[in-house]
Design an enzyme around this catalytic site. Structure first.
Site, mmCIF file in Angstrom:
data_model
loop_
_atom_site.group_PDB
_atom_site.id
_atom_site.type_symbol
_atom_site.label_atom_id
_atom_site.label_comp_id
_atom_site.label_asym_id
_atom_site.label_seq_id
_atom_site.Cartn_x
_atom_site.Cartn_y
_atom_site.Cartn_z
ATOM 1 N N SER A 10 10.997 -55.075 27.679
ATOM 2 C CA SER A 10 11.698 -55.704 29.291
ATOM 3 C C SER A 10 10.296 -55.701 29.945
ATOM 4 O O SER A 10 10.402 -56.153 30.999
ATOM 5 C CB SER A 10 12.619 -54.882 29.669
ATOM 6 O OG SER A 10 12.248 -53.360 29.707
ATOM 7 N N ARG A 11 9.139 -54.946 29.680
ATOM 8 C CA ARG A 11 8.167 -54.981 30.633
ATOM 9 C C ARG A 11 6.713 -54.666 29.836
ATOM 10 O O ARG A 11 6.993 -54.013 28.751
ATOM 11 C CB ARG A 11 8.183 -54.269 32.048
ATOM 12 C CG ARG A 11 8.862 -52.856 31.497
ATOM 13 C CD ARG A 11 9.376 -52.333 32.606
ATOM 14 N NE ARG A 11 9.804 -50.824 32.408
ATOM 15 C CZ ARG A 11 10.262 -49.967 33.155
ATOM 16 N NH1 ARG A 11 10.087 -50.114 34.648
ATOM 17 N NH2 ARG A 11 10.630 -48.948 32.880
ATOM 18 N N VAL A 50 17.033 -45.436 23.325
ATOM 19 C CA VAL A 50 16.425 -44.992 22.114
ATOM 20 C C VAL A 50 16.548 -43.704 21.764
ATOM 21 O O VAL A 50 16.399 -43.146 20.425
ATOM 22 C CB VAL A 50 14.870 -45.508 21.796
ATOM 23 C CG1 VAL A 50 14.750 -47.130 21.719
ATOM 24 C CG2 VAL A 50 14.088 -44.945 22.798
ATOM 25 N N TYR A 141 3.453 -35.409 28.274
ATOM 26 C CA TYR A 141 3.250 -36.827 27.514
ATOM 27 C C TYR A 141 2.097 -36.691 26.443
ATOM 28 O O TYR A 141 2.579 -37.225 25.317
ATOM 29 C CB TYR A 141 2.459 -37.508 28.715
ATOM 30 C CG TYR A 141 2.108 -38.962 28.229
ATOM 31 C CD1 TYR A 141 3.197 -39.939 27.806
ATOM 32 C CD2 TYR A 141 0.837 -39.563 28.143
ATOM 33 C CE1 TYR A 141 2.720 -41.308 27.544
ATOM 34 C CE2 TYR A 141 0.295 -40.837 27.697
ATOM 35 C CZ TYR A 141 1.314 -41.773 27.571
ATOM 36 O OH TYR A 141 1.327 -42.869 27.150
ATOM 37 N N ALA A 143 1.718 -34.038 24.390
ATOM 38 C CA ALA A 143 2.579 -33.459 23.373
ATOM 39 C C ALA A 143 3.680 -34.232 22.619
ATOM 40 O O ALA A 143 3.625 -34.237 21.420
ATOM 41 C CB ALA A 143 3.444 -32.003 23.948
#
Lengths: 231, 100
Positions: A10-11, A50, A141, A143
């Site tokens: 979406s971006r 997700v 982040y 990890a």
């Protein structure tokens, strides 16, 4: 017409990659919570979290039931948070792991089974140079992306004989929502460390993904002119 | 819903197709005692994954429902349902016919 699923389309990088594939004649399904993406007749947005295994399976099943064949999955959806590791709240860690690692795992499992049935397919998991840099301030982040790289290497070995190629591709900071909270000075310093003082544009990142896609080696592949040696 | 005979037909058909693909006549002629993994199995780990993925698709087409063959319940059983063909047929039949 080749067909791809891109998460987080979406971006940012997912949007740019989807746009490029669409321009090259692909059909693209964009999996994201906000069911948006490039305006194109061959683009279809699928609203899915997700991090929810059942929701991912349902969404992938619906494509399978339509007789769709998936040539390429790009696990791009990601979340980040700048925090010293001793000060990162557990809920933030859980949230980042859920999107970055579990999200990648769920998509790889569901689409990977489709690809095994097809006896072919490519999966690209987006990582980051923050992993080999062991970047201070991004423990959760880093990890989560290290976990993605580990998953990639195992899956690449397990699925190769079924004709499914899995690889990880990582970047330095790209100007997207994910790096919005990072100061200009930090970005400059990080880009210097990886030998790309000019930074990385979305177009360069997309080009690198397509180069890696053509090579089909597990990696991780980093768009960096230099990386520090591991500890 | 499918009964055991129908499930067995699906499983043997799929084993025969994979046996042809892998050039393994033992799979084409499989019976309920044929081992699916471990020593003396004709399938390696990706072969078993392929069988499960293909069977899930077959079952989806036959029942119109999404079926996940590998779940925590299956993995926690004392005797793995993926050990022998007959056990797999029993397991799938039970899975399809369990009360909602």
């Amino acid at each position: 017409m080749p067909c791809a699923i891109i998460t987080g389309a979406s971006r940012g990088l997912g949007f740019a990659l989807a746009s490029r594939l669409l321009a090259e004649g692909w059909k693209v399904y964009g999996f994201s919570r906000q069911a948006t993406g490039p305006e194109h007749p061959a683009f279809e947005a699928v609203s899915v979290d997700v991090g929810d295994a059942d929701a991912v399976q349902r969404a992938v099943d619906s494509l399978s039931q339509r007789g769709e064949k998936i040539d390429l999955l790009v696990n791009n959806a990601g979340a980040a948070s700048l925090n010293a590791c001793l000060l990162t709240p557990s809920a933030v860690v859980a949230s980042i792991m859920r999107v970055n690692f579990l999200g990648t795992f769920h998509m790889l499992q569901a689409v990977g089974k489709m690809m095994v049935r097809q006896r072919r397919g490519d999966i690209i998991n987006i990582s980051t140079v923050a992993v080999p840099l062991s970047l201070p301030g991004e423990a959760a982040y880093v990890a989560s992306k290290a976990a993605v790289e580990g998953l990639t290497q195992v899956a690449a070995q397990e699925l190769a004989s079924a004709g499914v190629h899995v690889q990880a591709v990582g970047f330095g900071p790209i100007a997207t929502d994910l790096t919005r909270a990072v100061s200009a000075e930090q970005l400059r310093s990080l880009n210097q460390k990886i030998g790309r003082p000019q930074g990385t544009t979305l177009a360069e990142a997309v080009e690198f993904i397509l180069e890696c896609y053509a090579q089909r080696r597990p990696g991780p592949h980093y768009l960096a002119a230099q990386l520090p040696k591991p500890f | 819903m499918l009964n055991r005979t129908q499930v067995a037909a699906l499983v043997f058909r799929r084993l025969a197709l994979i046996g042809q693909e892998l050039a393994k006549p033992e799979l084409v002629q499989a019976d309920e005692q044929t081992r699916l993994f471990g020593q003396a199995s004709q399938l390696d780990s990706i072969g078993l994954v392929t069988l499960i993925a293909d069977l899930e698709q077959d079952l989806r087409e036959a029942t119109g429902q999404s079926v996940q063959l590998v779940n925590e319940k299956a993995l926690s059983r004392l005797t793995s349902p993926f050990r022998r063909v007959g056990l797999l047929i029993d397991y799938i039949t039970e899975l399809l016919n369990k009360p909602a």
